[in-house]
Design a protein around this motif. Sequence first.
Motif, short mmCIF file in Angstrom:
data_model
loop_
_atom_site.label_atom_id
_atom_site.label_comp_id
_atom_site.label_asym_id
_atom_site.label_seq_id
_atom_site.Cartn_x
_atom_site.Cartn_y
_atom_site.Cartn_z
N ASP A 1 82.35 124.34 46.72
CA ASP A 1 82.99 124.29 48.05
C ASP A 1 84.33 123.58 47.91
O ASP A 1 85.22 124.08 47.24
CB ASP A 1 82.06 123.63 49.09
CG ASP A 1 81.30 122.42 48.53
OD1 ASP A 1 81.98 121.48 48.06
OD2 ASP A 1 80.07 122.42 48.57
N ASP A 2 84.49 122.41 48.54
CA ASP A 2 85.76 121.69 48.44
C ASP A 2 85.99 121.19 47.01
O ASP A 2 85.08 120.66 46.37
CB ASP A 2 85.77 120.47 49.38
CG ASP A 2 85.90 120.86 50.84
OD1 ASP A 2 86.11 122.06 51.10
OD2 ASP A 2 85.79 119.98 51.70
N ALA A 3 87.22 121.33 46.53
CA ALA A 3 87.61 120.71 45.28
C ALA A 3 87.81 119.21 45.50
O ALA A 3 87.94 118.75 46.65
CB ALA A 3 88.90 121.34 44.75
N ALA A 4 87.85 118.44 44.43
CA ALA A 4 88.00 116.99 44.55
C ALA A 4 89.30 116.62 45.28
O ALA A 4 89.30 115.78 46.18
CB ALA A 4 87.96 116.34 43.17
N GLY A 5 90.42 117.24 44.89
CA GLY A 5 91.69 116.94 45.54
C GLY A 5 91.69 117.31 47.00
O GLY A 5 92.25 116.59 47.85
#
Length: 347
Positions: free
Chosen positions: A165-169
């Motif tokens: 889902d969401d990337a770390a950045g």
Amino acid sequence: MENPTPMRVLGIETSCDETGVAVYDGQAGLLAHRVYSQADSHARYGGVVPEIASRDHIRKLLPLLDETLQASATERLALGGVAYTRGPGLAGALLVGAALARSLAYALGIPALGIHHMEAHLLAPMLEEPPPRFPFLALLVSGGHTMLVQVAGVGRYRLLGESLDDAAGEAFDKVAKLLGLDYPGGPALEQLAKQGDPDRFRFPRPMTNRPGLDFSFSGLKTYTLNTLRGAAEFDDQIRADTARAFQDAVIDTLYLKCRRALRQTGAKRLVVAGGVSANRKLRERLAQLARTSGARIYYPRIEFCTDNAAMVAYAGWLRLSAGEHDSLAFDVTARWPLPELREPPAR
């Protein structure tokens, strides 16, 4: 690389909200690079506005090109090839760089090549001394991507794990917005976390209690939101404590997945690249991993962690000097899986 090809390559980067131009020479190395950040243009909106990004690239790219050529003492006729970011990224922004790159290459009668943005990040540490040798393990952590890749050589990539889902950045930017921080949120959150109490909250380390090397940061963002909603008051200290707990959770997750990947692959070299690789706490944590695992960690210099054209010019030089080039028909690729890339032809 032995017997480097003396080709001089112009690199152009316009995948998102940085306009970058660089010149790389096969014998002399990186001659010059310039980056224009659009952060101020997007800050009032709390994130990147694609139309504004495209217009800013149009406005800045040609002046930046002239400035970079002058700084590198390079005449246009001395260029042997042009490399540009073909994807992944914002389609409109990518088209600005692609159109200029292809037009310039056609006018000069030299080859042009579209470069994969994440391959360029992966190869960015090659611009440092000493460069990592193949094979190695790569952790790519940028605004739009988080992945672990086993790298046997240029174009020889095996995806071990990626964000579902969401990337770390991306999670850093979204949580920074929850905390009332300005865009870009990652560096601002890192600064705020320095003032936080590490013992006040402990956030979950997502997907570390199950096998595999995939990532998921969307739930961590929701956990952060619920923590803030449950607070008695929204003061500066709870903002700092929350930032600290969130950052610690992300960094621990990246650390644990890297440790697992090193053990599974037996790799002794780990490349870390992308915008989040500039985070000092992440570098400190991975330094611990290096000491305990015996692996060596390689980073690009801080200015090459975020989007830049130096990495595009270098990746372009590697592939152009091997004989790769695009046909006259061109397009951009907003979504482009890294494993689709192939090894350059043998020289």
